[in-house]
Design a protein around this motif. Structure first.
Motif, PDB file in Angstrom:
ATOM      1  N   ALA A 253       2.585   0.094  -5.353  1.00  0.00           N
ATOM      2  CA  ALA A 253       1.309   0.415  -5.056  1.00  0.00           C
ATOM      3  C   ALA A 253       0.467   1.473  -6.128  1.00  0.00           C
ATOM      4  O   ALA A 253       1.275   1.980  -6.736  1.00  0.00           O
TER       5      ALA A 253
ATOM      6  N   ALA B   4      -3.663  -5.371  -3.795  1.00  0.00           N
ATOM      7  CA  ALA B   4      -3.009  -6.541  -3.654  1.00  0.00           C
ATOM      8  C   ALA B   4      -3.180  -7.584  -4.386  1.00  0.00           C
ATOM      9  O   ALA B   4      -2.258  -8.490  -4.914  1.00  0.00           O
TER      10      ALA B   4
ATOM     11  N   TYR C 246      -2.074  -5.758   2.579  1.00  0.00           N
ATOM     12  CA  TYR C 246      -2.903  -4.432   2.145  1.00  0.00           C
ATOM     13  C   TYR C 246      -3.826  -4.138   3.315  1.00  0.00           C
ATOM     14  O   TYR C 246      -4.220  -5.007   4.226  1.00  0.00           O
TER      15      TYR C 246
ATOM     16  N   ASP D 131       0.860  -1.361   0.096  1.00  0.00           N
ATOM     17  CA  ASP D 131       0.097   0.249   0.025  1.00  0.00           C
ATOM     18  C   ASP D 131       0.819   1.212   0.000  1.00  0.00           C
ATOM     19  O   ASP D 131       2.053   1.288   0.581  1.00  0.00           O
TER      20      ASP D 131
ATOM     21  N   ASN E  68      -8.881  -5.195  -4.546  1.00  0.00           N
ATOM     22  CA  ASN E  68      -7.774  -4.426  -4.062  1.00  0.00           C
ATOM     23  C   ASN E  68      -6.528  -4.416  -4.731  1.00  0.00           C
ATOM     24  O   ASN E  68      -6.438  -5.278  -5.417  1.00  0.00           O
TER      25      ASN E  68
END
Length: 130
Positions: free
Chosen positions: A51, A113, A103, A29, A111
């Protein structure tokens, strides 16, 4: 001669406790997760550059219906030099053993990840990302 076993690549929320099989725990992240003290995070590496950009993250935050568009835009961002360097680090770690991408998002299926895991699985056979 037996084929070499592939190291596992897992995805986990950083709020879940570490497990013996996690291997290298890598936060993917851009922002540090809320409520997690750095000394208690149990991470081996924080790769902010892999990220999604803040603009991309904000554009798609909370919109699972836009998952395909997010993934496509994110995969394009992964071609940038800083992201490529971070992705190369991830691929090198994966060749050394198990890796768990960490994450903070609430959505466990949509998401960065999870998208990164898909991207890495496509590129893990090469020495470096395309």
């Amino acid at each position: 001669m037996a084929a070499a076993k592939k190291a596992t690549l897992a995805v986990k929320r950083i709020y879940e406790p570490p497990a013996d099989g996690d291997g290298a725990r890598i936060l993917v992240d851009r922002l540090w997760p809320r409520g997690i003290a750095k000394e208690k995070a149990h991470i081996d590496l924080w790769l902010k550059d892999v990220a999604p950009s803040n603009a991309l993250r904000q554009r798609f935050h909370g919109k699972p219906e836009d998952w395909d568009a997010f993934r496509d835009a994110y995969f394009t961002e992964l071609k940038e030099p800083a992201a490529q360097a971070a992705a190369t680090t991830l691929l090198d770690r994966l060749r050394q053993g198990p890796v768990t991408l960490l994450y903070a998002a609430h959505d466990e299926a949509h998401n960065n990840a999870f998208a990164l895991k898909l991207w890495l699985e496509r590129h893990r056979k090469t020495r470096r990302p395309p």
